[in-house]
Design a protein around this motif. Sequence first.
Motif, PDB file in Angstrom:
ATOM      1  N   GLU A   1       0.880  -1.180   0.121  1.00 63.58           N
ATOM      2  CA  GLU A   1       0.002  -0.169   0.057  1.00 63.58           C
ATOM      3  C   GLU A   1       0.763   1.166   0.067  1.00 63.58           C
ATOM      4  OE1 GLU A   1      -2.796  -0.039   2.872  1.00 63.58           O
ATOM      5  OE2 GLU A   1      -3.670  -2.002   2.558  1.00 63.58           O
ATOM      6  N   ALA A   2       2.005   1.134   0.823  1.00 65.42           N
ATOM      7  CA  ALA A   2       2.908   2.360   0.712  1.00 65.42           C
ATOM      8  C   ALA A   2       3.557   2.460  -0.605  1.00 65.42           C
ATOM      9  CB  ALA A   2       4.115   2.046   1.896  1.00 65.42           C
ATOM     10  N   THR A   3       3.962   1.371  -1.361  1.00 68.43           N
ATOM     11  CA  THR A   3       4.732   1.644  -2.737  1.00 68.43           C
ATOM     12  C   THR A   3       3.618   2.184  -3.491  1.00 68.43           C
ATOM     13  OG1 THR A   3       4.466  -0.759  -2.888  1.00 68.43           O
ATOM     14  CG2 THR A   3       6.717   0.285  -2.410  1.00 68.43           C
ATOM     15  N   ALA A   4       2.449   1.711  -3.497  1.00 67.53           N
ATOM     16  CA  ALA A   4       1.333   2.248  -4.068  1.00 67.53           C
ATOM     17  C   ALA A   4       1.050   3.776  -4.108  1.00 67.53           C
ATOM     18  CB  ALA A   4      -0.083   1.337  -4.093  1.00 67.53           C
ATOM     19  N   LYS A   5       1.031   4.037  -3.161  1.00 68.16           N
ATOM     20  CA  LYS A   5       0.825   5.462  -2.777  1.00 68.16           C
ATOM     21  C   LYS A   5       2.173   6.478  -3.320  1.00 68.16           C
ATOM     22  CE  LYS A   5      -1.178   9.072  -1.412  1.00 68.16           C
ATOM     23  NZ  LYS A   5      -2.430   9.375  -1.893  1.00 68.16           N
ATOM     24  N   ALA A   6       3.290   5.876  -3.172  1.00 66.67           N
ATOM     25  CA  ALA A   6       4.317   6.542  -3.761  1.00 66.67           C
ATOM     26  C   ALA A   6       4.284   6.677  -5.304  1.00 66.67           C
ATOM     27  CB  ALA A   6       5.612   5.832  -3.460  1.00 66.67           C
ATOM     28  N   MET A   7       3.814   5.352  -5.679  1.00 67.45           N
ATOM     29  CA  MET A   7       3.752   5.351  -7.414  1.00 67.45           C
ATOM     30  C   MET A   7       2.539   6.350  -7.802  1.00 67.45           C
ATOM     31  SD  MET A   7       4.947   4.245 -10.280  1.00 67.45           S
ATOM     32  CE  MET A   7       6.102   3.154  -9.738  1.00 67.45           C
ATOM     33  N   GLU A   8       1.540   6.387  -7.045  1.00 68.66           N
ATOM     34  CA  GLU A   8       0.354   7.121  -7.469  1.00 68.66           C
ATOM     35  C   GLU A   8       0.862   8.787  -7.334  1.00 68.66           C
ATOM     36  OE1 GLU A   8      -3.043   6.456  -4.635  1.00 68.66           O
ATOM     37  OE2 GLU A   8      -3.270   8.782  -4.863  1.00 68.66           O
ATOM     38  N   VAL A   9       1.615   9.323  -6.618  1.00 68.55           N
ATOM     39  CA  VAL A   9       2.087  10.244  -6.570  1.00 68.55           C
ATOM     40  C   VAL A   9       2.961  10.634  -7.913  1.00 68.55           C
ATOM     41  CG1 VAL A   9       3.692  11.870  -5.273  1.00 68.55           C
ATOM     42  CG2 VAL A   9       2.217  10.619  -3.957  1.00 68.55           C
ATOM     43  N   LEU A  10       3.814   9.602  -8.013  1.00 73.23           N
ATOM     44  CA  LEU A  10       4.752   9.930  -9.467  1.00 73.23           C
ATOM     45  C   LEU A  10       3.998   9.931 -10.449  1.00 73.23           C
ATOM     46  CD1 LEU A  10       7.642   7.378  -8.028  1.00 73.23           C
ATOM     47  CD2 LEU A  10       7.712  10.070  -8.374  1.00 73.23           C
ATOM     48  N   GLN A  11       2.979   8.879 -10.570  1.00 72.31           N
ATOM     49  CA  GLN A  11       2.272   8.940 -11.875  1.00 72.31           C
ATOM     50  C   GLN A  11       1.309  10.088 -12.038  1.00 72.31           C
ATOM     51  OE1 GLN A  11       0.978   5.117 -11.575  1.00 72.31           O
ATOM     52  NE2 GLN A  11       2.466   4.171 -13.025  1.00 72.31           N
ATOM     53  N   ALA A  12       1.058  10.875 -10.916  1.00 71.89           N
ATOM     54  CA  ALA A  12       0.525  11.936 -11.165  1.00 71.89           C
ATOM     55  C   ALA A  12       1.325  13.185 -11.361  1.00 71.89           C
ATOM     56  CB  ALA A  12      -0.439  12.169  -9.771  1.00 71.89           C
ATOM     57  N   GLY A  13       2.473  12.959 -11.501  1.00 71.90           N
ATOM     58  CA  GLY A  13       3.475  13.890 -12.104  1.00 71.90           C
ATOM     59  C   GLY A  13       3.961  14.745 -10.889  1.00 71.90           C
ATOM     60  N   GLY A  14       3.654  13.984  -9.488  1.00 74.79           N
ATOM     61  CA  GLY A  14       4.257  14.817  -8.195  1.00 74.79           C
ATOM     62  C   GLY A  14       5.841  14.600  -8.213  1.00 74.79           C
ATOM     63  N   ASN A  15       6.248  15.352  -7.445  1.00 80.39           N
ATOM     64  CA  ASN A  15       7.683  15.217  -7.034  1.00 80.39           C
ATOM     65  C   ASN A  15       8.173  13.814  -6.232  1.00 80.39           C
ATOM     66  OD1 ASN A  15       9.159  15.681  -4.616  1.00 80.39           O
ATOM     67  ND2 ASN A  15       8.038  17.902  -4.946  1.00 80.39           N
ATOM     68  N   VAL A  16       9.368  13.576  -6.617  1.00 79.75           N
ATOM     69  CA  VAL A  16       9.951  12.202  -6.117  1.00 79.75           C
ATOM     70  C   VAL A  16       9.917  12.202  -4.557  1.00 79.75           C
ATOM     71  CG1 VAL A  16      12.423  12.789  -6.568  1.00 79.75           C
ATOM     72  CG2 VAL A  16      11.468  10.261  -6.424  1.00 79.75           C
ATOM     73  N   LEU A  17      10.406  13.590  -4.132  1.00 82.17           N
ATOM     74  CA  LEU A  17      10.305  13.699  -2.425  1.00 82.17           C
ATOM     75  C   LEU A  17       8.973  13.387  -1.867  1.00 82.17           C
ATOM     76  CD1 LEU A  17      12.487  14.188  -0.363  1.00 82.17           C
ATOM     77  CD2 LEU A  17      11.556  16.840  -0.506  1.00 82.17           C
ATOM     78  N   ASP A  18       8.120  14.048  -2.640  1.00 81.14           N
ATOM     79  CA  ASP A  18       6.584  13.902  -2.036  1.00 81.14           C
ATOM     80  C   ASP A  18       6.099  12.413  -1.921  1.00 81.14           C
ATOM     81  OD1 ASP A  18       6.162  16.443  -1.672  1.00 81.14           O
ATOM     82  OD2 ASP A  18       5.387  16.817  -3.632  1.00 81.14           O
ATOM     83  N   ALA A  19       6.663  11.612  -3.101  1.00 78.30           N
ATOM     84  CA  ALA A  19       6.275  10.210  -3.328  1.00 78.30           C
ATOM     85  C   ALA A  19       6.878   9.410  -2.017  1.00 78.30           C
ATOM     86  CB  ALA A  19       6.877   9.740  -4.551  1.00 78.30           C
ATOM     87  N   VAL A  20       7.986   9.701  -1.816  1.00 84.34           N
ATOM     88  CA  VAL A  20       8.585   8.846  -0.574  1.00 84.34           C
ATOM     89  C   VAL A  20       7.903   9.143   0.821  1.00 84.34           C
ATOM     90  CG1 VAL A  20      10.778   7.969  -1.848  1.00 84.34           C
ATOM     91  CG2 VAL A  20      10.674  10.338  -0.442  1.00 84.34           C
ATOM     92  N   GLU A  21       7.764  10.396   0.904  1.00 86.72           N
ATOM     93  CA  GLU A  21       6.986  11.010   2.081  1.00 86.72           C
ATOM     94  C   GLU A  21       5.967  10.331   2.339  1.00 86.72           C
ATOM     95  OE1 GLU A  21       6.357  15.211   2.394  1.00 86.72           O
ATOM     96  OE2 GLU A  21       5.456  14.643   4.627  1.00 86.72           O
ATOM     97  N   GLN A  22       4.910  10.434   1.195  1.00 82.71           N
ATOM     98  CA  GLN A  22       3.794   9.843   1.421  1.00 82.71           C
ATOM     99  C   GLN A  22       3.515   8.436   1.479  1.00 82.71           C
ATOM    100  OE1 GLN A  22       0.756  12.142  -1.256  1.00 82.71           O
ATOM    101  NE2 GLN A  22       1.985  13.771  -1.376  1.00 82.71           N
ATOM    102  N   GLY A  23       4.477   7.771   0.711  1.00 84.71           N
ATOM    103  CA  GLY A  23       4.533   6.543   0.656  1.00 84.71           C
ATOM    104  C   GLY A  23       4.643   5.899   2.246  1.00 84.71           C
ATOM    105  N   CYS A  24       5.808   6.493   2.998  1.00 85.01           N
ATOM    106  CA  CYS A  24       6.007   5.945   4.074  1.00 85.01           C
ATOM    107  C   CYS A  24       4.992   6.449   5.290  1.00 85.01           C
ATOM    108  CB  CYS A  24       7.311   6.958   4.930  1.00 85.01           C
ATOM    109  SG  CYS A  24       8.984   6.369   4.136  1.00 85.01           S
ATOM    110  N   MET A  25       4.415   7.630   5.096  1.00 87.99           N
ATOM    111  CA  MET A  25       3.064   7.883   5.930  1.00 87.99           C
ATOM    112  C   MET A  25       2.104   7.043   5.753  1.00 87.99           C
ATOM    113  SD  MET A  25       2.945  12.028   4.659  1.00 87.99           S
ATOM    114  CE  MET A  25       1.355  12.424   5.662  1.00 87.99           C
ATOM    115  N   VAL A  26       1.867   6.250   4.948  1.00 88.28           N
ATOM    116  CA  VAL A  26       0.947   5.018   4.914  1.00 88.28           C
ATOM    117  C   VAL A  26       1.176   4.123   5.957  1.00 88.28           C
ATOM    118  CG1 VAL A  26       0.076   3.149   3.582  1.00 88.28           C
ATOM    119  CG2 VAL A  26       0.369   5.307   2.367  1.00 88.28           C
ATOM    120  N   GLU A  27       2.553   3.752   6.088  1.00 87.42           N
ATOM    121  CA  GLU A  27       2.845   2.716   7.238  1.00 87.42           C
ATOM    122  C   GLU A  27       2.594   3.554   8.578  1.00 87.42           C
ATOM    123  OE1 GLU A  27       2.769  -0.573   7.205  1.00 87.42           O
ATOM    124  OE2 GLU A  27       2.182  -0.438   5.118  1.00 87.42           O
ATOM    125  N   GLU A  28       2.916   4.759   8.612  1.00 86.43           N
ATOM    126  CA  GLU A  28       3.193   5.529  10.030  1.00 86.43           C
ATOM    127  C   GLU A  28       1.700   5.426  10.502  1.00 86.43           C
ATOM    128  OE1 GLU A  28       7.023   8.466   9.540  1.00 86.43           O
ATOM    129  OE2 GLU A  28       5.033   9.327   8.831  1.00 86.43           O
TER     130      GLU A  28
END
Length: 337
Positions: A60-87
Amino acid sequence: MNRRKFIKNTALTGAGLTLGNSLMGCDEKTSEKTKNTIINSENGSKTSLPLVIATWHVKEATAKAMEVLQAGGNVLDAVEQGCMVEEANENGQSVGKGGLPDRDGNVTLDACIMDKNGNCGAVAYLQDITHAVSVARKVMEDTPHVMLAGEGAKQFAISQGFEPEDLLTETSKKEWEEWKVEAKYKPIINIENHDTIGMLAIDKNGDISGACTTSGLAYKMGGRVGDSPIIGSGLFVDNEIGAAVATGLGEEVVKTVGSFLVVELMRQGKSPQEACEEAIGRIVNKPNSNYKDFQVGYIAVNKKGETGSYSIHQWFSMTKFQNGVNEQIQSDFFNKS
Ligand code: SD4
């Protein structure tokens, strides 16, 4: 070897990319696309960007990060938001809310984040704030410092609008109370580590970021800080080379500055897999190493989008999201005896 000769970078459309200063810079046409293919001219292997990898089984965390990237979001947002899923996931007992406490019953979090420009931020021994990775990012972006710890980190988080809350869930409290009956401290391989998350991502332009977040080892001593907030130990990103992140017994990772080591080995020409294996080798080959009693695992990615993972013991895994496939990959390991 000149890396420009080493790597040929082409778009899926077949349009050539301008390499320019950046190894994977892309032209205007391809920047509108969300995907990019890199062909290694040495062995013809192909890797597709963007990609996300994370320690353990955290789809679920990697899916969130990929969603950010595929929406054209930046890579820092992607890893932050991915980690937030597990937090936020209270069932994960090694990260964020629901993490197992130290031996005094306090849940204390360590986290760090690093961007493509080599900027980094970290928090150590943070209490009562679920999204430690986001506080680490605030430290990076809004302070002149790299790391804040303890009460100072908490007060900084509150000043930034983070809401304090009790992170000790009923389930984790019950397990801690059961542990207290014998109160024996012993790291249990692959148990207390599960779901601690380190995440690395590359966007379609080849830019890399990473993040790491954990409640650390269950029933650790009060005040103990592990490798996860220590830049170079728990995480290291070098946008020219690649990135690595560690999990497992943090003390052993710190002693070998593990993630920096993995990246430096890749700089010397090792593949991510070879680099992870050699970094584990540095731990297990020490004179009198008691590696049979603890786990350490690394995952790594290089600028070409090749990945690797390796651990001391079996059952470490990496979650990898690339080319539409989000999968858990069992890691190869050292201790086959
Ligand atoms: C620590 N390295 O605090 C962390 C624990 C961990 O997967 O990564 N667990 O030592």
